[in-house]
Design an enzyme around this catalytic site. Structure first.
Site, short mmCIF file in Angstrom:
data_model
loop_
_atom_site.label_atom_id
_atom_site.label_comp_id
_atom_site.label_asym_id
_atom_site.label_seq_id
_atom_site.Cartn_x
_atom_site.Cartn_y
_atom_site.Cartn_z
N GLY A 54 74.33 44.27 53.63
CA GLY A 54 74.99 42.96 53.51
C GLY A 54 75.11 42.25 54.84
O GLY A 54 74.42 42.59 55.80
N HIS A 60 67.08 39.46 57.53
CA HIS A 60 66.96 39.99 56.16
C HIS A 60 66.10 39.07 55.32
O HIS A 60 65.30 39.51 54.49
CB HIS A 60 68.34 40.10 55.50
N GLY A 170 63.11 46.29 58.61
CA GLY A 170 62.90 45.49 59.82
C GLY A 170 62.57 46.36 61.02
O GLY A 170 63.18 47.42 61.21
N SER A 209 73.49 41.89 62.15
CA SER A 209 74.84 41.60 61.64
C SER A 209 75.88 41.85 62.73
O SER A 209 76.92 41.22 62.78
CB SER A 209 75.16 42.49 60.44
#
Ligand code: PAF
Length: 317
Positions: A54, A60, A170, A209
């Site tokens: 998330g 992403h 990634g 993130s």
């Protein structure tokens, strides 16, 4: 029909779970049901899968775009996996923004979101986990001992649940990419791993993130990691194919990192094989390698890597 019933259990009226064009699936059984349904439909649509924790960002979305380009259906998962965090690591602080993530997935045309709870993924009676033989002893593994076992376990479970044809990771977490490639090879898991190049801000900082933790004062200096790794890469490339000592490359990278006083800790600098992440004594642009590092800028942990030489063509799409 069964699928519709399954959807309506979690469907309209339950807030987060209803999104036009984004099916949200919260349980393993529903996901298996959806896969069976898709299979019975025929049409041979391949399924691309992007597992995430998330706090989705452009990095992403690049994975999602690759998946959409290559597959008939794209499934994303959001699960903040507790078993890959060490004690005292930032599990509670890890950014959670499910509503915003779902809007982004919907906007980007992702077909299905798998959004399980911790209880759904880990039964209190569980007996097994997946332990990579050597990885936990090398660099990222040394710095975060639970990480590779936690990732191997959750990724194996997610592959068994989603059964994707292609799975997208990634390059930013290069050790994770190489680990997962070995995992599917060693355990004969029928999915193909695609590694997608790192997406960077204009100054070179790899999107992550965790960048959200950087203060406004720290952010302008966060490109130090990329700049330092680039020094190492240039050094190898200037050898025009001849071997140079990894120690010299490492020393040049460390010197550059130390030139920035906000770098509070250099966890590691690694010059390793792109096949198994084993450290190399000497390197050349001809044979290729992965240069990677993890540092703390203030309290924020940053990781990044650059691929040198033929490694580029071997693993990245
Ligand atoms: O890269 C991540 O976000 C996680 O390690 C992954 C692959 C989703 C497993 O929890």
């Amino acid at each position: 029909m069964q699928i519709q019933r399954a959807m309506s259990v979690v469907g309209p009226g339950k807030g987060l779970t209803s999104r036009r064009n984004l099916h949200v699936i919260r349980t393993v059984n529903e996901m298996h049901e959806w896969r069976r349904h898709e299979y019975r439909q025929g049409g041979g649509r391949t399924v691309g899968f992007v597992p995430t924790m998330g706090a989705l960002h452009e990095g992403h979305m690049t994975l999602m775009k690759h998946s959409k380009r290559e597959n008939g259906l794209t499934v994303a998962s959001i699960f903040v996996n507790p078993t890959q965090f060490s004690q005292g690591e930032d599990l509670d602080k890890y950014p959670r923004q499910v509503e915003a993530d779902m809007n982004l997935l919907k906007k980007n045309g992702v077909d299905v979101l798998f959004l399980p709870s911790s209880e759904e993924m880990y039964s209190p009676n569980k007996l097994h986990h997946v332990e990579p033989a050597a990885f936990s002893k090398i660099f990222e593994g040394q710095a975060r001992p639970e990480f590779f076992r936690g990732v191997s376990t959750i990724v194996t479970k997610l592959f068994n649940i989603v059964r994707p044809d292609f799975s997208y990771f990634g390059q930013k977490d290069i050790s994770q990419c190489i680990l997962v490639r070995k995992l599917v090879e060693d355990l004969n898991i029928p999915t193909k791993i695609r590694v997608v190049s790192t997406v960077r801000d204009s100054d070179g900082l790899a999107l992550s993130s965790r960048n959200a933790y950087l203060t406004a004062e720290e952010r302008p200096f966060a490109d130090i990691l990329y700049r330092s790794l680039s020094v190492g890469k240039k050094m190898i490339e200037s050898g025009n194919g001849s071997e140079i000592s990894s120690k010299d490359v490492e020393a040049a990278i460390r010197k550059q990192l130390q030139s920035e006083s906000r770098v509070s800790n250099i966890e590691y600098v690694s010059i390793a094989s792109h096949l198994d992440m084993k450290e190399l004594e000497s390197v050349s642009s001809k044979n290729g390698c992965v240069i990677s590092s993890a540092v703390r800028l203030g309290t924020v942990r940053l990781i990044d890597n650059l691929l040198v030489g033929k490694a580029y063509y071997d693993i990245v799409c």
